[in-house]
Design an enzyme around this catalytic site. Sequence first.
Site, short mmCIF file in Angstrom:
data_model
loop_
_atom_site.label_atom_id
_atom_site.label_comp_id
_atom_site.label_asym_id
_atom_site.label_seq_id
_atom_site.Cartn_x
_atom_site.Cartn_y
_atom_site.Cartn_z
N ARG A 1 0.85 -1.19 0.00
CA ARG A 1 0.00 0.00 0.00
C ARG A 1 0.88 1.24 0.00
NH1 ARG A 1 -4.92 -1.89 4.11
NH2 ARG A 1 -5.28 -3.84 2.98
N ARG B 1 2.17 0.87 10.30
CA ARG B 1 1.71 1.27 8.97
C ARG B 1 2.89 1.18 8.00
NH1 ARG B 1 -2.90 3.88 7.71
NH2 ARG B 1 -3.23 4.30 9.90
N GLU C 1 -6.51 -1.42 15.14
CA GLU C 1 -7.12 -2.34 14.18
C GLU C 1 -6.14 -3.44 13.77
OE1 GLU C 1 -8.40 -0.46 10.56
OE2 GLU C 1 -8.39 -2.37 9.50
N SER D 1 -10.26 -6.48 9.70
CA SER D 1 -11.42 -5.76 9.21
C SER D 1 -12.23 -6.77 8.42
CB SER D 1 -10.95 -4.61 8.33
OG SER D 1 -12.00 -3.73 8.06
N ARG E 1 0.92 -6.67 12.33
CA ARG E 1 0.34 -6.07 13.53
C ARG E 1 0.16 -7.11 14.65
NH1 ARG E 1 -3.91 -1.30 11.60
NH2 ARG E 1 -2.34 -0.10 10.46
#
Length: 427
Positions: free
Chosen positions: A264, A279, A351, A354, A392
């Site tokens: 990403r 991130r 998070e 999801s 994560r």
Amino acid sequence: MLDIQLLRTQPDAVATGLARRGAAIDLAPFEALEAQRKQVQTQTQELQAKRNALSKQIGMLKGKGEDVAPVMAEVAGLGDALKANEEKLAVLLAELDAFVSRIPNLPHASVPAGRDETGNVEVARWGTPPAFDFAPKDHVDLGEALGGLDFAAGVKISGSRFTLMRGEIARLHRALAQFMLDTHTREHGYTELYTPYLVNPDSMFGTGQLPKFEEDLFRVERSDGSRLYLIPTAEVPVTNIVRGEILETEKLPLKFVCHTPCFRSEAGSYGKDTRGMIRQHQFDKVELVQIAPPEASWDALEQLTGHAETILQKLNLHYRKMALCAGDMGFSAAKTYDLEVWLPAQNTYREISSCSNFEAFQARRMQARCRDKGGKPRPLHTLNGSGLAVGRTLVAVLENYQRADGTVVVPEVLRGYMGGVEALAPR
RNA sequence: GGAGGCGUGGCAGAGCGGUUGAAUGCACCGGUCUUGAAAACCGGCAACGUCGCAAGGCGUUCGUGAGUUCGAAUCUCACCGCCUCCGCCA
């Protein structure tokens, strides 16, 4: 993609639904385009019908050896008007398609109202935060002390938001992915997949990343002018397996699990989470995907979310389950649950998964359909969820399993994957 | 990378440029027969778009895109994919 019939017949309902997302939409241009389309399309089809009839007539006359010249003269007059109409129609249809392709999905009735993440609603909480009688370190300090997280090397090799892992931490990272895959395949009935990491634009369109979110993707240009994209999630290659297919409803659901790297560009998030590996431009994720019959997708969302939760529970990581509010959901989702894991150093939840039901939104883009025995094809439903984000999860394990002396205990369920190692020690 | 071949409906497999959206077989659905099933026989069976309250009409689609033509599954060009042989290679 929304059902264009819905836009035509219930524009107010669509606008109301989108307003819940904070996505105000002006349907006036759509209605204007539609009016034109209807007129031009009708006219075009009439001309085509006329031409076809005359052409057929020519064929018959020739068969009988009769004179064809008068009919030829008649059909010749159609040519220009027909061509002009066809071109005009093609432009209108393309404009309509572009308009509809950029409209996000409608939130399900059960989705809470809200503009942003502050409107999300906690629906469950599992476990308890670990109690420390010392100030817990964050994963950056822990990982560097353990000699396993090398942020400087990542920057040198590639740039910011890339990380190098070494030794036992690299192994722990691999162990987590293995553990997740094994759990989902053995206990939850998913079929493991290995997919391409570079996909074509059609696939990106199918799941909704294109045309609106190109700047979030890494693009690879090829010498022949075509382009491929690095997948931002395994959702893309896995869901697109059914693109253009008509599946027998009774053979659904299909359940796939897939471990891939995810890429990403994180455009627009400069300065956000710059420390550590929360991130990254590249991270691993184990993704769950279900291709479901429409009537079963809401049950499937609960199940799939539960499958992701199982991983956190087996790792004994404290988390909460959030129902995203309408304004915080992704483009394609009808409803999303986020699982947020407790990170003691940040004293907060982050998070880690999801899970979404897209209903027929992606299926319509992909032309993915199912058919009951003897019935007509209809769009199927797609779902996916992280089960879990591996990077994560590694962060969560390091921070939640740390001890005062800087060692990190290896969670029980991972020890088999770690050759029996019980703890990671600073070197 | 070189040479050749091929891409048609859920599958297999036909298809002189002209009532071909496409023969035939299998699969599937409905029916007859049967105590039931099978077999046999009869009938049905593409997708998408659009107009219409509906019945139904019209249009588009034979890998994709352009082109030739009054008319293209059928002719031309480009691209994509697959197969075979040769070379190279993790």
